[in-house]
Each structure stands twice: as structure tokens, then as C-alpha cells.
Design an enzyme around this catalytic site. Sequence first.
Site, PDB file in Angstrom:
ATOM      1  N   THR A  62      26.047 -61.165 -45.789  1.00  0.00           N
ATOM      2  CA  THR A  62      24.629 -60.852 -45.601  1.00  0.00           C
ATOM      3  C   THR A  62      23.956 -60.615 -46.957  1.00  0.00           C
ATOM      4  OG1 THR A  62      25.277 -59.731 -43.553  1.00  0.00           O
ATOM      5  CG2 THR A  62      23.039 -59.365 -44.304  1.00  0.00           C
TER       6      THR A  62
ATOM      7  N   SER B 108      26.560 -52.005 -52.250  1.00  0.00           N
ATOM      8  CA  SER B 108      25.548 -51.245 -51.524  1.00  0.00           C
ATOM      9  C   SER B 108      26.074 -49.933 -50.964  1.00  0.00           C
ATOM     10  CB  SER B 108      24.963 -52.134 -50.425  1.00  0.00           C
ATOM     11  OG  SER B 108      23.889 -51.490 -49.827  1.00  0.00           O
ATOM     12  N   HIS B 109      26.035 -49.819 -49.639  1.00  0.00           N
ATOM     13  CA  HIS B 109      26.394 -48.571 -48.962  1.00  0.00           C
ATOM     14  C   HIS B 109      27.901 -48.437 -48.765  1.00  0.00           C
ATOM     15  CE1 HIS B 109      25.874 -51.886 -46.256  1.00  0.00           C
ATOM     16  NE2 HIS B 109      26.681 -51.300 -45.405  1.00  0.00           N
TER      17      HIS B 109
ATOM     18  N   LYS C 244      25.950 -60.037 -56.429  1.00  0.00           N
ATOM     19  CA  LYS C 244      25.004 -60.953 -55.799  1.00  0.00           C
ATOM     20  C   LYS C 244      24.070 -61.524 -56.847  1.00  0.00           C
ATOM     21  CE  LYS C 244      21.996 -57.141 -54.362  1.00  0.00           C
ATOM     22  NZ  LYS C 244      21.106 -56.592 -53.352  1.00  0.00           N
TER      23      LYS C 244
ATOM     24  N   ASP D 105      20.726 -45.262 -50.939  1.00  0.00           N
ATOM     25  CA  ASP D 105      22.126 -45.690 -50.866  1.00  0.00           C
ATOM     26  C   ASP D 105      22.706 -46.028 -52.240  1.00  0.00           C
ATOM     27  OD1 ASP D 105      20.631 -47.981 -51.284  1.00  0.00           O
ATOM     28  OD2 ASP D 105      22.058 -49.255 -50.215  1.00  0.00           O
TER      29      ASP D 105
ATOM     30  N   ASP E  94      22.987 -48.699 -54.124  1.00  0.00           N
ATOM     31  CA  ASP E  94      22.212 -49.465 -55.101  1.00  0.00           C
ATOM     32  C   ASP E  94      20.701 -49.224 -54.995  1.00  0.00           C
ATOM     33  OD1 ASP E  94      22.253 -50.768 -52.635  1.00  0.00           O
ATOM     34  OD2 ASP E  94      21.883 -52.726 -53.528  1.00  0.00           O
TER      35      ASP E  94
ATOM     36  N   ASP F  29      18.438 -49.472 -52.549  1.00  0.00           N
ATOM     37  CA  ASP F  29      17.449 -50.254 -51.793  1.00  0.00           C
ATOM     38  C   ASP F  29      17.213 -49.716 -50.386  1.00  0.00           C
ATOM     39  OD1 ASP F  29      19.886 -51.123 -50.855  1.00  0.00           O
ATOM     40  OD2 ASP F  29      19.576 -53.242 -51.306  1.00  0.00           O
ATOM     41  N   ARG F  30      18.115 -48.873 -49.884  1.00  0.00           N
ATOM     42  CA  ARG F  30      17.914 -48.326 -48.535  1.00  0.00           C
ATOM     43  C   ARG F  30      17.237 -46.960 -48.601  1.00  0.00           C
ATOM     44  NH1 ARG F  30      22.927 -49.740 -44.628  1.00  0.00           N
ATOM     45  NH2 ARG F  30      23.081 -51.934 -45.192  1.00  0.00           N
TER      46      ARG F  30
ATOM     47  N   THR G 108      18.847 -60.930 -39.632  1.00  0.00           N
ATOM     48  CA  THR G 108      19.258 -59.827 -40.512  1.00  0.00           C
ATOM     49  C   THR G 108      19.557 -60.371 -41.908  1.00  0.00           C
ATOM     50  OG1 THR G 108      20.146 -58.535 -38.706  1.00  0.00           O
ATOM     51  CG2 THR G 108      21.070 -58.113 -40.881  1.00  0.00           C
TER      52      THR G 108
ATOM     53  N   GLU H 210      13.857 -53.434 -42.015  1.00  0.00           N
ATOM     54  CA  GLU H 210      15.002 -53.655 -41.145  1.00  0.00           C
ATOM     55  C   GLU H 210      15.479 -52.321 -40.591  1.00  0.00           C
ATOM     56  OE1 GLU H 210      17.691 -57.085 -42.539  1.00  0.00           O
ATOM     57  OE2 GLU H 210      17.392 -55.819 -44.279  1.00  0.00           O
ATOM     58  N   GLU H 211      16.095 -52.404 -39.416  1.00  0.00           N
ATOM     59  CA  GLU H 211      16.641 -51.199 -38.798  1.00  0.00           C
ATOM     60  C   GLU H 211      17.720 -50.558 -39.666  1.00  0.00           C
ATOM     61  OE1 GLU H 211      20.026 -51.456 -37.996  1.00  0.00           O
ATOM     62  OE2 GLU H 211      19.917 -53.547 -38.643  1.00  0.00           O
TER      63      GLU H 211
ATOM     64  N   LYS I  61      14.467 -54.787 -50.652  1.00  0.00           N
ATOM     65  CA  LYS I  61      14.027 -53.537 -50.050  1.00  0.00           C
ATOM     66  C   LYS I  61      14.117 -52.459 -51.119  1.00  0.00           C
ATOM     67  CE  LYS I  61      18.537 -52.951 -47.756  1.00  0.00           C
ATOM     68  NZ  LYS I  61      19.179 -54.271 -47.831  1.00  0.00           N
TER      69      LYS I  61
ATOM     70  N   ARG J  20      28.070 -54.543 -34.202  1.00  0.00           N
ATOM     71  CA  ARG J  20      26.873 -53.709 -34.106  1.00  0.00           C
ATOM     72  C   ARG J  20      26.211 -53.988 -32.757  1.00  0.00           C
ATOM     73  NH1 ARG J  20      26.906 -51.864 -39.139  1.00  0.00           N
ATOM     74  NH2 ARG J  20      26.738 -53.203 -40.980  1.00  0.00           N
TER      75      ARG J  20
HETATM   76  C1  G16 Z   1      22.371 -55.775 -46.483  1.00  0.00           C
HETATM   77  C2  G16 Z   1      21.212 -56.710 -46.360  1.00  0.00           C
HETATM   78  C3  G16 Z   1      20.305 -56.252 -45.266  1.00  0.00           C
HETATM   79  C4  G16 Z   1      21.071 -56.064 -43.976  1.00  0.00           C
HETATM   80  C5  G16 Z   1      22.239 -55.123 -44.205  1.00  0.00           C
HETATM   81  C6  G16 Z   1      23.159 -54.979 -43.009  1.00  0.00           C
HETATM   82  O1  G16 Z   1      21.914 -54.536 -46.922  1.00  0.00           O
HETATM   83  O2  G16 Z   1      20.485 -56.790 -47.554  1.00  0.00           O
HETATM   84  O3  G16 Z   1      19.300 -57.176 -45.126  1.00  0.00           O
HETATM   85  O4  G16 Z   1      20.250 -55.548 -42.989  1.00  0.00           O
HETATM   86  O5  G16 Z   1      23.018 -55.620 -45.247  1.00  0.00           O
HETATM   87  O6  G16 Z   1      23.766 -56.173 -42.769  1.00  0.00           O
HETATM   88  P1  G16 Z   1      24.968 -56.293 -41.748  1.00  0.00           P
HETATM   89  O7  G16 Z   1      24.426 -55.803 -40.426  1.00  0.00           O
HETATM   90  O8  G16 Z   1      25.278 -57.745 -41.758  1.00  0.00           O
HETATM   91  O9  G16 Z   1      26.083 -55.407 -42.228  1.00  0.00           O
HETATM   92  P2  G16 Z   1      22.602 -53.828 -48.155  1.00  0.00           P
HETATM   93  O10 G16 Z   1      21.847 -52.550 -48.314  1.00  0.00           O
HETATM   94  O11 G16 Z   1      24.032 -53.646 -47.731  1.00  0.00           O
HETATM   95  O12 G16 Z   1      22.463 -54.791 -49.279  1.00  0.00           O
END
Ligand code: G16
Length: 545
Positions: free
Chosen positions: A18, A113-114, A126, A279, A281, A283-284, A346, A365-366, A378, A498
Site C-alpha cells: 500500500t 510508518s506505524h 518508498k 505515527d 513518519d 503522516d497519521r 485504500t 482515510e479511516e 497525508k 481488516r
Molecule cells: C498506508 C497508506 C494509507 C493506507 C494505510 C493502511 O499508510 O499510505 O493510504 O490507508 O497504509 O493500509 P493497509 O490497510 O493496506 O494496511 P501508512 O501511514 O502506513 O503509510
Amino acid sequence: MTIQIIKTTPFDDQKPGTSGLRKSVKHFKKPDYLQTFVQAIFNTLDTIQGSTLILGGDGRYFNREAIQIILRMAAAAGFGRVIVGQGGILSTPAASNLIRQYQALGGIILSASHNAGGPEGDFGIKFNGANGGPAPESMTEAMFAAAKQIHEYHIVPLNPIPVDKLGTYQLSGMQVEVVDSVSAYLALMETLFDFDKIAALLTSDHFKMRFDAMHAVTGPYGHRILEERLGAPVDTVIQGEPLADFGGGHPDPNQTHAHELMAMLYARNSDIDFGAASDGDGDRNMILGKRFFVTPSDSLAILAANARLIPGYKEGIAGIARSMPTSQAPDRVAAKLGIPCFETPTGWKFFGNLLDAGKITLCGEESFGTGSDHVREKDGLWAVLFWLNLLAEKQDSVENIVRKHWAEYGRNYYSRHDYEAIDMQDANALVDALQAQLSGLAGKSFGALSVRAADNFTYTDPVDGSVSKNQGIRILFTDGSRIIFRLSGTGTQGATLRVYLEKYEADVSKHDQDVQDALADLLAIVQTVARIEHFTGREAADVVT
Ligand code: G16
């Protein structure tokens, strides 16, 4: 310039998910693994010679080593200049901003990320293109294909760049500029928000906030922007020191993982009015009032409904986009404003074309992501500043603002249930079984709920016409309720299922239900239709947000 050509063997598992390539640190440390993916990125770019690259990461374990390797490979590839965040640190939105500001060819962001960090945790990489946004699918597919063909990579000899010290350095003919990680981002925020009004709020006796940086990248941003620039008391930012393993925590700003912040805001005698977290990085974001959680979907809807109160958006917004599993709360705002609302798969990369074409101004996004056309990612702190500006304008509490929004638009009860690290084959079997039922579900009734349609979401990009299939199974009910199933594209162990649940309630006298109670009938349908326990052995979700 000496360029070393290192022979290697191709990897066939470098398929970006993603958001970039994410694997365990151990996986990334395999000989030549990182180098192969970096070479794959460079091999898919046409115009490297003399161009600018932005480079930084969230400071997690392996960030520093990776920065030096990428610098040496960028020099070998022919970049003219690399802009690196001090200490190798750049939040994802700050990197997106620098790409745009320097008109760079793109940027490499190092983050999972998270996901947890440290030697036993995850690492990620990325590529973001010249618009500052995540590489589109066509490009990530090209990188994956390139990685499978790479038999050698190019690198200049070891010559460590002192990335902790601001300044300009030379690396085999390439210029490396180490820049302050926060300044340009702060300057951008000052163009969007009323800093005087926010400062007045943050320094008043009647308002207290806590920002939880979760020992991740936003620590320095939070200290500089909230405390130094806006004058909030020095204890406003908690867990503000970035640590390579995030202090052993999981830098995911939700009710489960941001437990320190939750405890502060939910204490019976809490005197904190506003809580926020970001989070790994940056962005969240998670937004909290006193003993009150704002769902990311509601947050997007509320920001959109009130955008004209904020200097950067006072002319109004062109449109909104939300990812398909995000609740339909923003759609109601768009309808009232008479602007379009787009539903994308997503992944932030799907917003890029809409933002570039000027079709939308806000998107979200959720999964705790909210942003606007100011960058192409984001942006956690942007959302926090937006909320602060709104609170300063309205002089009202978070809870009241949300409740008034529900009274006007109705409430979209919403929850996501995650089943983590399940066996990949079990997950695929579950999805196949669901897929097989789809054609027979329309018209079926489950108690009071009737299925209007059931499908696997396909998205056609309205700008370039590209089609993305299999983006999540949807069961849509006649009353607007929805159940959605997706496999995560960001996990690194097995599969994460999910399940997203949504139910609309217009009646204000019914806006006080417990969220899980309000969604109980949908959850019962999930068990009947998906038979999660049968396929995975799991009785309940690991994380509920
Ligand atoms: C990434 C993407 C988001 C996505 C999220 C969750 O976020 O940038 O657009 O909503 O993953 O994706 P998944 O449901 O496929 O785990 P981040 O913050 O991890 O870069």
C-alpha cells in the site's frame, strides 16, 4: 569519479505494498537487499542526470546506515544534488513538501510508518515523485519488475557524510545539502493557519493540550511548532524524543497504541481539553477531546464542513476524496456544499491525480490519515493545527463541535476490526469464500438489514482512466450501512484482515450509543458471512478502532 559495480542476485519479493516496500529489519539487512531495491528505483527513472533528490526517514533503526548507502548510490546514478534532513530525519509530509519546493525529481523516504521498529521490528522504503506524492501503481509495478532483473548495482566508495551537521558537502561530484528538518515545513504551515489565534489559545489558562509524538519523527516538529513557535507549555509534547525503536512501542496513533495519551484524556478528572498523536513518519493523526474520540472519517467531514474558517482554505474547497472503507460522513458534507466527493481505493497514492488536477482540496482515510493539496501525503501535524485553528475560531470543545456536526448531518457509526498476523493461506481462503458468495448476496435479508449490492471494489481513476481492481469486498445495505473486508497491504507478518463496519443514524436522540453496540447487528452478519473463526481460528479481532 570511481563507480563500483557490485554483482548481485535479483530478488523476487520486492513488491511495494500500500505504501512502499516494507519488510522486517532482518530481511532488509540481507546482503544487497536494500541496494537492489534502490537500484530498481533508479532504473525506473529516466531523467536522473544532474537532478535533485530528497532523502530522509523516520529515524527508525537502520535509518542512518540506509541514508549513507542511498547517498553513495545516488552519486553513482548521476544525481546532481541530494537534500537530506538533518540526522537523516524527515517526516513524510515534510519530505513531500521539500520535493515540491526544490522541484526535485522525487524523494526517497525511509519508513515503515506505524509498524514497530528496532532490530526485531520493521523497515521500509518508498519513492515519491516530482509532485511530492507516492509513486503510482504503474511505477511501483515497474520497480518490482526491475528488482527481479537486477544483477548488479552501482555505488561510489564509502565516504560518510556528517548528516547531523547542517551544511553542504561533496560526494564524488554530487552535492549533499543537509537541511533543518522542520523549518520549511513550519513555514508552509504558517501560510495555511492563523498562528496568532492558535498561539492565543495555546497560551490561555482555559486550554490544555497534549501531543503524543510516540517517540517517533514528529517529536522535533511538535517541540518546534507547538512549544517554541506557538508558545504552548513545554510539557505539551509527550514522548517527544525520536528513538530508533520508538521506546519499544508501536507508533500507531489509535486508541490501542497511543495508550499514554488515552489515559491522560480519559482520566476521570482530566484537565486536558485536546489530545493528538502522530505515527512513526508523521503522516497519521488521532484527534481526541476530553474523554472523546473523533473518528478519522468524522474528522475529515468536520474539517471539510468548516474549511472556510481557516485562512488557507477560506476561498472554499474544490472537492473531497475519501478511501472506499472510510465512512460516508464526508459525502454528506460534500453534498451540502455542492462539491464532488470521490471514492478511491485504500492508499494515499490514489489521491495524487485528483489533487494535481485540482479536483479536490481535502482528502482522508479511516486509517488515521487526513490531508490537503498543500503536499501530496497525508499530514499528521497539519491535521492537529487545523483542529487547533478550528477550536480557536469556534471557542468550543472538541466534543461539542462533533456533536453539533452530527446533529446537522447525522452520525455515521464506524469501527474497524483488525485480525493481525493470520496465516496467509487462511486469509486467502476466507476472501475466496466471500468472493464466491457475492453474486448471491444482493436482495438477501439479515434481520432488519437487506443487502442492496455486494461486489469487489473497482476504481477507475477519473483523471488518467487507469483501473484498479480487487480493492476490497463490499456488502452494501439498503439503509446505507456497509461491511467491507480487505487484506492490509502494509503488514509484514502473514496477513491482516481488516473488517470495516458503518451504520448511519440521522436521529439525534440516538447519537449516544456505544459504537460497538450500534454496530452489533453488522458484526453478527460478518460472522455469518465471513466465518472468520472457522477460517482463522480467531474468536475476536486483535485491534478495534
Ligand atoms: C498506508 C497508506 C494509507 C493506507 C494505510 C493502511 O499508510 O499510505 O493510504 O490507508 O497504509 O493500509 P493497509 O490497510 O493496506 O494496511 P501508512 O501511514 O502506513 O503509510
